[in-house]
Motif scaffolding. Structure first.
Motif, PDB file in Angstrom:
ATOM      1  N   LYS A  89      28.249  62.194  13.467  1.00 15.88           N
ATOM      2  CA  LYS A  89      27.191  63.171  13.697  1.00 15.88           C
ATOM      3  C   LYS A  89      25.888  62.717  13.046  1.00 15.88           C
ATOM      4  O   LYS A  89      25.885  61.848  12.166  1.00 15.88           O
ATOM      5  N   ASP A  90      24.788  63.311  13.496  1.00 12.50           N
ATOM      6  CA  ASP A  90      23.491  63.021  12.891  1.00 12.50           C
ATOM      7  C   ASP A  90      23.505  63.428  11.423  1.00 12.50           C
ATOM      8  O   ASP A  90      24.135  64.418  11.046  1.00 12.50           O
ATOM      9  N   GLU A 179      13.373  65.151  -3.702  1.00 14.46           N
ATOM     10  CA  GLU A 179      12.242  65.745  -2.991  1.00 14.46           C
ATOM     11  C   GLU A 179      11.359  64.697  -2.313  1.00 14.46           C
ATOM     12  O   GLU A 179      10.421  65.024  -1.588  1.00 14.46           O
ATOM     13  N   ILE A 180      11.648  63.411  -2.557  1.00 13.76           N
ATOM     14  CA  ILE A 180      10.813  62.338  -2.026  1.00 13.76           C
ATOM     15  C   ILE A 180      11.668  61.387  -1.190  1.00 13.76           C
ATOM     16  O   ILE A 180      12.762  61.006  -1.579  1.00 13.76           O
ATOM     17  N   GLY A 181      11.144  60.974  -0.024  1.00 19.29           N
ATOM     18  CA  GLY A 181      11.797  59.965   0.796  1.00 19.29           C
ATOM     19  C   GLY A 181      12.876  60.528   1.697  1.00 19.29           C
ATOM     20  O   GLY A 181      12.979  61.728   1.930  1.00 19.29           O
ATOM     21  N   GLY A 182      13.688  59.629   2.233  1.00 21.85           N
ATOM     22  CA  GLY A 182      14.755  59.989   3.155  1.00 21.85           C
ATOM     23  C   GLY A 182      14.377  59.674   4.594  1.00 21.85           C
ATOM     24  O   GLY A 182      13.200  59.632   4.970  1.00 21.85           O
ATOM     25  N   TYR A 183      15.410  59.433   5.431  1.00 22.85           N
ATOM     26  CA  TYR A 183      15.206  59.117   6.839  1.00 22.85           C
ATOM     27  C   TYR A 183      16.218  59.869   7.687  1.00 22.85           C
ATOM     28  O   TYR A 183      17.382  60.019   7.303  1.00 22.85           O
ATOM     29  N   LYS A 184      15.796  60.326   8.870  1.00 20.95           N
ATOM     30  CA  LYS A 184      16.740  60.903   9.819  1.00 20.95           C
ATOM     31  C   LYS A 184      17.620  59.779  10.359  1.00 20.95           C
ATOM     32  O   LYS A 184      17.132  58.707  10.717  1.00 20.95           O
ATOM     33  N   PHE A 185      18.923  60.050  10.437  1.00 18.87           N
ATOM     34  CA  PHE A 185      19.892  59.027  10.811  1.00 18.87           C
ATOM     35  C   PHE A 185      20.757  59.557  11.954  1.00 18.87           C
ATOM     36  O   PHE A 185      21.673  60.347  11.751  1.00 18.87           O
ATOM     37  N   LYS A 186      20.406  59.157  13.182  1.00 19.53           N
ATOM     38  CA  LYS A 186      21.130  59.620  14.372  1.00 19.53           C
ATOM     39  C   LYS A 186      22.514  58.985  14.418  1.00 19.53           C
ATOM     40  O   LYS A 186      22.751  57.898  13.886  1.00 19.53           O
ATOM     41  N   LYS A 187      23.434  59.668  15.111  1.00 19.68           N
ATOM     42  CA  LYS A 187      24.796  59.149  15.158  1.00 19.68           C
ATOM     43  C   LYS A 187      24.906  57.878  16.001  1.00 19.68           C
ATOM     44  O   LYS A 187      25.858  57.113  15.860  1.00 19.68           O
ATOM     45  N   ASN A 188      23.939  57.672  16.894  1.00 12.27           N
ATOM     46  CA  ASN A 188      23.879  56.437  17.674  1.00 12.27           C
ATOM     47  C   ASN A 188      22.611  55.687  17.299  1.00 12.27           C
ATOM     48  O   ASN A 188      21.508  56.224  17.437  1.00 12.27           O
ATOM     49  N   GLY A 189      22.761  54.464  16.835  1.00  9.83           N
ATOM     50  CA  GLY A 189      21.566  53.735  16.439  1.00  9.83           C
ATOM     51  C   GLY A 189      21.861  52.310  16.022  1.00  9.83           C
ATOM     52  O   GLY A 189      22.975  51.792  16.178  1.00  9.83           O
ATOM     53  N   ALA A 190      20.844  51.674  15.490  1.00  6.56           N
ATOM     54  CA  ALA A 190      20.977  50.287  15.054  1.00  6.56           C
ATOM     55  C   ALA A 190      19.864  49.968  14.068  1.00  6.56           C
ATOM     56  O   ALA A 190      18.806  50.609  14.068  1.00  6.56           O
ATOM     57  N   PHE A 191      20.115  48.997  13.230  1.00  5.31           N
ATOM     58  CA  PHE A 191      19.055  48.418  12.414  1.00  5.31           C
ATOM     59  C   PHE A 191      18.604  47.144  13.110  1.00  5.31           C
ATOM     60  O   PHE A 191      19.418  46.269  13.422  1.00  5.31           O
TER      61      PHE A 191
END
Length: 378
Positions: A89-90, A179-191
């Motif tokens: 899941k996301d 409280e600082i930073g972070g990224y949305k991480f989809k369940k389907n993706g790639a670097f």
């Protein structure tokens, strides 16, 4: 202990590995006395380390679909690599950690996070995962790597979050409070490692580097912004970045802030003939804010230096950066003998170890009252 290139008398950062004069004297006396064991009852417990990560056990490990064979031909190699993944899941990630397999050869990595819409057709798990010709037309390269969506006649690309993956020799990714930073991480993706640079090797080797992902439970409140001065950045280098043979030459670059910011981390970057690096900010009232000073540049150790508390830089403040390069035969790190003219070249070629770069990369968030009190240490 690893060296600490930054001048600790100029600016302080998290994780300084600096010995005091007293500590050095204690070590000297201990060595002179044949390193006797102290009181065993006072010895601390042996620390437990998670192999393969500076931060402990990651939530997700993403490995390359195949290893890369490094040619032992004594030349640099520049690649594009895809590290696809699928999760249930996301979620939200805190930060990622690139773990080099061939640590002595990997010079740098710049990579982005690709996020796919779950309702679109795509085949990102297939296609090329490694492309060696970064000079080719990128649209063709990305199509061969199966990065675009496939349900339209014309290639359409998924969402890309830039500069999520980063690596330099000695680099440890900064991790900020919740409280600082972070990224949305989809369940389907790639670097997508849009540039991974292997330095020259005279021996054929295999590399199986991988990416560690660390999740976070808190929502994204204040995304981090990154800017880059100098080579390939937003500011001009003066004088023109040409380093003639048998000369020690200093260059500068600068930028004036259009908004107040809270400075979190800084990353100076030069190559082999770098000698000293100095960055500071001057407010509109003339006050100087020290940022970082490196009196003896070491290409082998390039940290992302994180301040203990965010440094407020007001709107209208100018950041100044000075770099000195030693292109003489007295510099034991000079890649040429006799010395030759060295520049930053152009495009990918400028990233060769034997070329030069002069960059000042910094991360920040727009300033909010009270930022100076935030403890950035985790």
């Amino acid at each position: 202990m690893p060296p600490w290139p930054a001048d600790a008398s100029y600016t302080h950062f998290i994780g300084e590995t600096v010995l005091t004069k007293t500590e050095k004297e204690q070590i000297k006396i201990w060595v002179e006395n044949n390193c006797p064991r102290g009181d065993s009852l006072l010895e601390p417990k042996t620390p437990i380390y998670y192999t393969g990560s500076y931060f402990g056990k990651p939530d997700l490990v993403i490995r390359a679909q195949k290893s890369y064979s490094i040619k032992g031909n004594g030349t640099d190699a520049f690649l594009i690599m895809k590290f696809p993944y699928q999760i249930e899941k996301d979620t939200i990630i805190d930060f990622v950690e690139f773990v080099p397999n061939q640590r002595k050869l990997i010079h740098h990595v710049n990579g982005h996070l690709i996020s796919y819409d779950n309702n679109r057709k795509f085949n990102y798990l297939s296609g090329e995962s490694i492309h060696e010709d970064t000079k080719a037309q990128l649209l063709d390269v990305y199509s061969q790597m199966h990065i675009p969506y496939t349900d339209k006649l014309q290639p359409q690309f998924p969402t890309l979050t830039p500069n999520v993956v980063y690596y330099l020799p000695g680099y440890i990714p900064p991790s900020y409070p919740k409280e600082i930073g972070g990224y949305k991480f989809k369940k389907n993706g790639a670097f997508l490692l849009n540039n991974i640079h292997y330095g020259p090797s005279n021996t054929g080797l295999s590399d199986s580097s991988y990416i560690n992902v660390f999740y976070r439970k808190s929502p994204i409140k204040r995304p981090v912004i990154e800017k880059q001065l100098g080579t390939f950045g937003i500011s001009k280098i003066e004088p023109e970045f040409i380093i003639p043979p048998n000369q020690v030459k200093t260059f500068r670059t600068q930028t004036t802030l259009s908004q107040a910011i809270s400075l979190l981390s800084v990353n100076p970057h030069m190559h082999l003939i770098g000698k000293t690096f100095w960055a500071f900010a001057i407010k509109q009232n003339g006050d100087t804010i020290p940022l970082i000073k490196i009196n003896k540049w070491d290409f082998r150790w390039q940290y992302y230096y994180t301040y203990k508390h965010p440094v407020k830089l007001d709107k209208g403040t100018t950041i100044f950066v000075y770099g000195t390069f030693d292109n003489t035969n007295k510099n034991s790190n000079n890649p040429f003998s006799p010395p030759q003219t060295i520049t930053q070249g152009n495009g990918v070629e400028s990233m060769k170890t034997t070329e030069e770069m002069f960059q000042f990369i910094f991360t920040y968030v727009p300033y909010k009252e009270g930022d100076e009190l935030i403890n950035l240490e985790r």
